[in-house]
Design a protein around this motif. Structure first.
Motif, PDB file in Angstrom:
ATOM      1  N   VAL A 156       0.846  -1.193   0.000  1.00 65.07           N
ATOM      2  CA  VAL A 156       0.000   0.000   0.000  1.00 65.07           C
ATOM      3  C   VAL A 156       0.881   1.243   0.000  1.00 65.07           C
ATOM      4  O   VAL A 156       1.887   1.304   0.717  1.00 65.07           O
ATOM      5  N   PHE A 157       0.506   2.176  -0.813  1.00 64.56           N
ATOM      6  CA  PHE A 157       1.216   3.452  -0.887  1.00 64.56           C
ATOM      7  C   PHE A 157       0.221   4.565  -0.612  1.00 64.56           C
ATOM      8  O   PHE A 157      -0.869   4.575  -1.181  1.00 64.56           O
ATOM      9  N   ILE A 158       0.634   5.475   0.279  1.00 65.15           N
ATOM     10  CA  ILE A 158      -0.236   6.621   0.562  1.00 65.15           C
ATOM     11  C   ILE A 158       0.486   7.871   0.084  1.00 65.15           C
ATOM     12  O   ILE A 158       1.619   8.140   0.499  1.00 65.15           O
ATOM     13  N   ASP A 159      -0.186   8.589  -0.783  1.00 64.57           N
ATOM     14  CA  ASP A 159       0.440   9.769  -1.422  1.00 64.57           C
ATOM     15  C   ASP A 159       1.820   9.437  -1.977  1.00 64.57           C
ATOM     16  O   ASP A 159       2.759  10.230  -1.876  1.00 64.57           O
ATOM     17  N   GLY A 160       1.924   8.250  -2.509  1.00 65.50           N
ATOM     18  CA  GLY A 160       3.169   7.873  -3.165  1.00 65.50           C
ATOM     19  C   GLY A 160       4.208   7.256  -2.245  1.00 65.50           C
ATOM     20  O   GLY A 160       5.248   6.798  -2.709  1.00 65.50           O
ATOM     21  N   THR A 161       3.951   7.254  -0.934  1.00 62.82           N
ATOM     22  CA  THR A 161       4.933   6.721   0.001  1.00 62.82           C
ATOM     23  C   THR A 161       4.468   5.372   0.548  1.00 62.82           C
ATOM     24  O   THR A 161       3.301   5.193   0.907  1.00 62.82           O
ATOM     25  N   TYR A 162       5.381   4.443   0.624  1.00 68.52           N
ATOM     26  CA  TYR A 162       5.072   3.089   1.066  1.00 68.52           C
ATOM     27  C   TYR A 162       4.560   3.092   2.507  1.00 68.52           C
ATOM     28  O   TYR A 162       5.135   3.729   3.382  1.00 68.52           O
ATOM     29  N   SER A 163       3.490   2.364   2.742  1.00 71.84           N
ATOM     30  CA  SER A 163       2.953   2.232   4.093  1.00 71.84           C
ATOM     31  C   SER A 163       3.144   0.808   4.572  1.00 71.84           C
ATOM     32  O   SER A 163       2.447  -0.113   4.141  1.00 71.84           O
ATOM     33  N   LEU A 164       4.086   0.658   5.489  1.00 77.04           N
ATOM     34  CA  LEU A 164       4.387  -0.671   6.026  1.00 77.04           C
ATOM     35  C   LEU A 164       3.181  -1.220   6.775  1.00 77.04           C
ATOM     36  O   LEU A 164       2.816  -2.391   6.646  1.00 77.04           O
ATOM     37  N   GLY A 165       2.540  -0.331   7.541  1.00 74.92           N
ATOM     38  CA  GLY A 165       1.442  -0.761   8.407  1.00 74.92           C
ATOM     39  C   GLY A 165       0.265  -1.343   7.635  1.00 74.92           C
ATOM     40  O   GLY A 165      -0.382  -2.278   8.105  1.00 74.92           O
ATOM     41  N   LEU A 166      -0.032  -0.799   6.474  1.00 80.42           N
ATOM     42  CA  LEU A 166      -1.218  -1.255   5.746  1.00 80.42           C
ATOM     43  C   LEU A 166      -0.889  -2.369   4.741  1.00 80.42           C
ATOM     44  O   LEU A 166      -1.778  -2.984   4.182  1.00 80.42           O
ATOM     45  N   SER A 167       0.399  -2.597   4.544  1.00 79.40           N
ATOM     46  CA  SER A 167       0.779  -3.629   3.577  1.00 79.40           C
ATOM     47  C   SER A 167       0.712  -5.003   4.248  1.00 79.40           C
ATOM     48  O   SER A 167       0.710  -5.105   5.471  1.00 79.40           O
ATOM     49  N   ASP A 168       0.634  -6.022   3.451  1.00 74.68           N
ATOM     50  CA  ASP A 168       0.564  -7.378   3.995  1.00 74.68           C
ATOM     51  C   ASP A 168       1.438  -8.286   3.138  1.00 74.68           C
ATOM     52  O   ASP A 168       1.087  -8.629   2.009  1.00 74.68           O
ATOM     53  N   LEU A 169       2.566  -8.664   3.690  1.00 74.20           N
ATOM     54  CA  LEU A 169       3.518  -9.474   2.929  1.00 74.20           C
ATOM     55  C   LEU A 169       3.664 -10.855   3.540  1.00 74.20           C
ATOM     56  O   LEU A 169       4.640 -11.569   3.287  1.00 74.20           O
ATOM     57  N   SER A 170       2.644 -11.233   4.339  1.00 71.17           N
ATOM     58  CA  SER A 170       2.778 -12.498   5.078  1.00 71.17           C
ATOM     59  C   SER A 170       2.773 -13.719   4.157  1.00 71.17           C
ATOM     60  O   SER A 170       3.255 -14.774   4.542  1.00 71.17           O
ATOM     61  N   ASP A 171       2.224 -13.565   2.961  1.00 75.39           N
ATOM     62  CA  ASP A 171       2.129 -14.741   2.097  1.00 75.39           C
ATOM     63  C   ASP A 171       3.156 -14.784   0.960  1.00 75.39           C
ATOM     64  O   ASP A 171       2.985 -15.535   0.002  1.00 75.39           O
ATOM     65  N   VAL A 172       4.206 -14.001   1.092  1.00 80.67           N
ATOM     66  CA  VAL A 172       5.209 -14.021   0.019  1.00 80.67           C
ATOM     67  C   VAL A 172       6.036 -15.309   0.121  1.00 80.67           C
ATOM     68  O   VAL A 172       6.690 -15.551   1.127  1.00 80.67           O
ATOM     69  N   PRO A 173       5.966 -16.154  -0.902  1.00 81.86           N
ATOM     70  CA  PRO A 173       6.700 -17.421  -0.830  1.00 81.86           C
ATOM     71  C   PRO A 173       8.214 -17.188  -0.901  1.00 81.86           C
ATOM     72  O   PRO A 173       8.675 -16.131  -1.347  1.00 81.86           O
ATOM     73  N   GLU A 174       8.941 -18.194  -0.475  1.00 80.51           N
ATOM     74  CA  GLU A 174      10.390 -18.086  -0.488  1.00 80.51           C
ATOM     75  C   GLU A 174      10.891 -17.904  -1.926  1.00 80.51           C
ATOM     76  O   GLU A 174      10.373 -18.535  -2.849  1.00 80.51           O
ATOM     77  N   GLY A 175      11.854 -17.068  -2.077  1.00 78.45           N
ATOM     78  CA  GLY A 175      12.420 -16.843  -3.404  1.00 78.45           C
ATOM     79  C   GLY A 175      11.750 -15.713  -4.142  1.00 78.45           C
ATOM     80  O   GLY A 175      12.361 -15.065  -4.990  1.00 78.45           O
ATOM     81  N   VAL A 176      10.483 -15.487  -3.826  1.00 77.03           N
ATOM     82  CA  VAL A 176       9.759 -14.394  -4.468  1.00 77.03           C
ATOM     83  C   VAL A 176      10.053 -13.113  -3.707  1.00 77.03           C
ATOM     84  O   VAL A 176      10.157 -13.127  -2.480  1.00 77.03           O
ATOM     85  N   LYS A 177      10.219 -12.031  -4.432  1.00 77.68           N
ATOM     86  CA  LYS A 177      10.470 -10.762  -3.755  1.00 77.68           C
ATOM     87  C   LYS A 177       9.347  -9.783  -4.099  1.00 77.68           C
ATOM     88  O   LYS A 177       9.085  -9.504  -5.268  1.00 77.68           O
TER      89      LYS A 177
END
Lengths: 452, 254
Positions: free
Chosen positions: A97-118
């Motif tokens: 999630v980006f707010i006004d163009g800046t990355y928002s760690l709090g609203l992002s969800d990367l819990s399902d990123v498989p190994e090797g995938v970036k």
């Protein structure tokens, strides 16, 4: 706080001088020189004018004469409830999630990123994955003649960086969500997405532009999507921004051998929208589906610019674009198909159908075939019309009232382009957005804004 | 059930129907025959409520109501059904969707609950059987890519589902081979009842071999010049329409 600039007195160059000092990648020589080339090119080209054939039907003067601000550390609060509206029901996604163009760690969800995938923000990727970024960034989105791409290259702040290594079947779609918040100034963001899919992969990527306030702002987006051999990628562009927003987006796709892409654009928001979709079919035996639905009302202006480049033999491309235009809105469909000399056995088909719901709505549709090979099949067709009165009478003669009959026919028209979306939850979400559009129309909400 | 009195109809300022009278009682089957351009299809369109046909004079009473005051959908809800001469293709709208919407709209008008999906599916399946239609025609878009015969069968299938009080068939038999013609006729005959009436507009006597009418009317130049029983159809088949016109002219001169 922020950097403000306008198009007068070399304002963009001055703004750039201030911006670059704290820009992501500052201190990385190749990034600095890339940005430098971007601003140099933009200054040289300037904003396009209607004399430019590619911009004949779209006047970007409203963008050129606005003073924009790049928000600095403009971390506005977006509550999880507000976020909910923009999330696909019943679908797990990997979300940036980006707010006004800046990355928002709090609203992002990367819990399902498989190994090797970036999957990370481009700004962080410039730190942790510099080699990969350098290898691909700006290698496809050429800005030698594209002012907006040059502008983005100079001012790119952040965006999605997605890297999917060879042989990966990504189960969950990547959702790149750009939220623009409340501001009393016109803001500009330059989201830059880099999506690299290696060979034998499957992935779905959604770009989604929304606002939580009816403000004036400008999203100038560039996305590079590199698709490796034998991979299958679905790309979605969902544009639901403020009715006062400007959005110029460029999707540049590079297709490797035997790959298949499905590009779906759904444009509903924005005052002035230009959506460039530019796949280069570089490898043999590819399939490209380029679909779009645009629905405009009030004084919205929506320009769909397609450039499909067939550079290799035995590739099929299909373009289906449907437009629904109401109010005093204006639509443009510019469908260019370029078949290079070696791209024999190309099979390209383009269809653009437009439904005018009001006497004051207008559409310019322009197919353009440039064929340099001699054994190809290319067809195009465009229709512009009102709703089929015969069909309405037919439905009414079966007992269905007139309003419902019109809704049924409109629904059939819009669903026609959405039904090829393979992910059910994304398709349902788009159907819901369309249904809301109809509901607003029925409610008589005339959105009468005038960017010009 | 239906009474048409001194009907005059124009389209784009040209008068097509020039004083037509017709009475149809429940349970009756009327056939209207006549040469091309005599106003047969205009009559059907006017009954169904097509707006481009302007009634300049006369009245149409259906079950005690002034039909001309009703919108096309209200007429359908009151029990009028027209089988189109040229059924319209509607891409993106499934046949089954149209029919369920139509049936439930009519049921709502009559104060009935909407039919559940399963009930509708059962009804549709039964009627498909009667019409010898393939199941996939239900899921396909309305008439899109249907053959001529399939389109006409689809019209009669819709009629079977909607069970109108008055059905108007506008040249449903035109262009059908004999097998399709029989299916269409069976579909009509299966619905014949003392409560229901039919107006069958046709160019050919052939259909009347399978649907036996109670009355045959000859429509020439916007007027009914002659009415009779089913024998009249055979006479028309043998002798054409010229003699009817001749007879009418003599009657006027006398």
């Amino acid at each position: 706080m922020g950097i403000s600039f306008s198009n007068e007195d070399d304002g963009y160059s001055k703004g750039f001088e201030e911006f670059r000092k704290e820009a992501p990648g500052n201190g990385i020589p190749w990034m600095e020189s890339l940005r430098g080339e971007g601003i140099r090119k933009f200054t040289e080209l300037g904003f396009p004018t209607p004399e430019n054939e590619d911009w004949r039907f779209t006047n970007v003067a409203p963008i050129a004469r606005t003073t924009f601000t790049i928000e600095k550390n403009g971390h506005k609060q977006v509550s999880p409830e507000a976020l909910n509206r923009f999330i696909f029901p019943k679908l797990r996604t990997i979300r940036l999630v980006f707010i006004d163009g800046t990355y928002s760690l709090g609203l992002s969800d990367l819990s399902d990123v498989p190994e090797g995938v970036k999957v990370l923000s481009l700004a962080s990727a410039l730190d942790s994955e510099e080699g990969l970024v350098k290898k691909y960034l700006s290698k496809y989105a050429d800005f030698s003649e594209e002012a907006f791409t040059a502008l983005n290259t100079a001012f790119m702040q952040d965006g999605g960086f997605v890297y999917i290594p060879r042989g990966t079947r990504l189960r969950e779609p990547v959702h790149l969500l750009y939220i623009t918040g409340k501001s009393d100034r016109a803001t500009i963001t330059n989201p830059r997405n880099l999506i690299v899919v290696e060979d034998n992969c499957e992935a779905e990527v959604v770009e989604h532009y929304v606002s939580i306030d009816e403000g004036v702002y400008f999203s100038n987006v560039v996305t590079e999507l590199v698709v490796g051999e034998n991979s299958s990628v679905g790309h979605y562009m969902i544009e639901c921004e403020s009715m006062k927003a400007f959005n110029v987006s460029t999707l540049r796709v590079e297709q490797g051998r035997s790959s298949n892409i499905r590009s779906h654009s759904v444009l509903l928001g924005g005052a002035l929208v230009r959506n460039n979709v530019h796949p280069v079919i570089a490898g043999e035996g590819c399939d490209s589906l380029i679909n779009g639905l645009f629905m405009s009302t009030g004084r919205q202006h929506m320009d769909n610019y397609m450039k499909v480049e067939h550079a290799s033999p035995h590739c099929d491309s299909r373009q289906f674009y449907n437009g629904v235009l109401d109010g005093r809105s204006r639509g443009v469909f510019h469908g260019r198909i370029i078949v290079h000399k070696d791209a024999q056995k190309t099979d390209a088909k383009q269809t653009n159908r437009n439904l005018l719901l009001s006497d004051n709505a207008q559409i310019d549709t322009k197919p353009q075939l440039e064929i340099y090979a001699d054994d190809v099949k290319c067809t195009h067709g465009a229709t512009i019309g009102q709703m089929d009165e015969n069909a309405i009478f037919y439905l009414r003669s079966r007992g269905i009232d007139e309003d419902t009959a019109r809704e049924i026919l409109l629904g059939a028209f819009t669903s026609g382009t959405l039904e090829s979306i393979q992910v059910d939850e994304i398709r349902n979400y788009c159907e819901m957005l369309v249904a809301e559009w109809f509901a607003r129309r029925k409610g008589g909400t005339e959105l009468d804004n005038d960017p010009r | 059930m239906l009474e048409i009195r001194n009907l005059h109809v124009s389209i784009a300022d040209q008068e097509i129907i020039k004083g037509l009278n017709l009475k149809v009682k429940a349970g009756e089957v009327h056939s209207i025959m006549g040469p091309n351009g005599s106003g047969k299809s205009t009559l059907a369109q006017v009954l169904a409520g097509r707006a481009s046909y302007v009634v300049t004079e006369g009245e149409i009473i259906f079950e005690g109501k002034d039909l001309l005051e009703l919108a096309p959908e209200e007429r359908a809800c009151e029990g009028i059904f027209m089988a189109f001469q040229y059924p319209v293709e509607i891409p993106g709208v499934a046949n089954t969707y149209l029919l369920r919407e139509a049936l439930n709209s009519i049921r709502k008008y009559r104060g009935l609950e909407p039919l559940k999906h399963v009930e509708f599916a059962r009804l549709a399946k039964e009627k498909m059987g009667i019409m010898g239609m393939a199941d996939n025609l239900l899921k396909r878009s309305v008439n899109e890519g249907f053959s001529g015969g399939e389109k006409k069968k689809n019209e009669i299938f819709q009629m079977q589902i909607l069970e109108p009080k008055l059905a108007i068939l506008d040249e449903t038999d035109s262009g059908l081979d004999i097998d399709a013609l029989k299916v269409v006729a069976d579909g009509v005959n299966a619905l014949r009842s003392p409560e229901r009436a039919f107006v069958i507009i046709t160019h050919y006597q052939r259909l009347l071999d399978y649907i036996v009418p109670d009355f045959v009317h000859v429509l020439v130049d916007g007027r009914i010049l002659k009415s009779g029983g089913k024998e009249l159809a055979f006479e028309l088949e043998d002798r054409g329409y010229g003699w009817v016109e001749e007879e009418a002219r003599k009657a006027v001169n006398n």
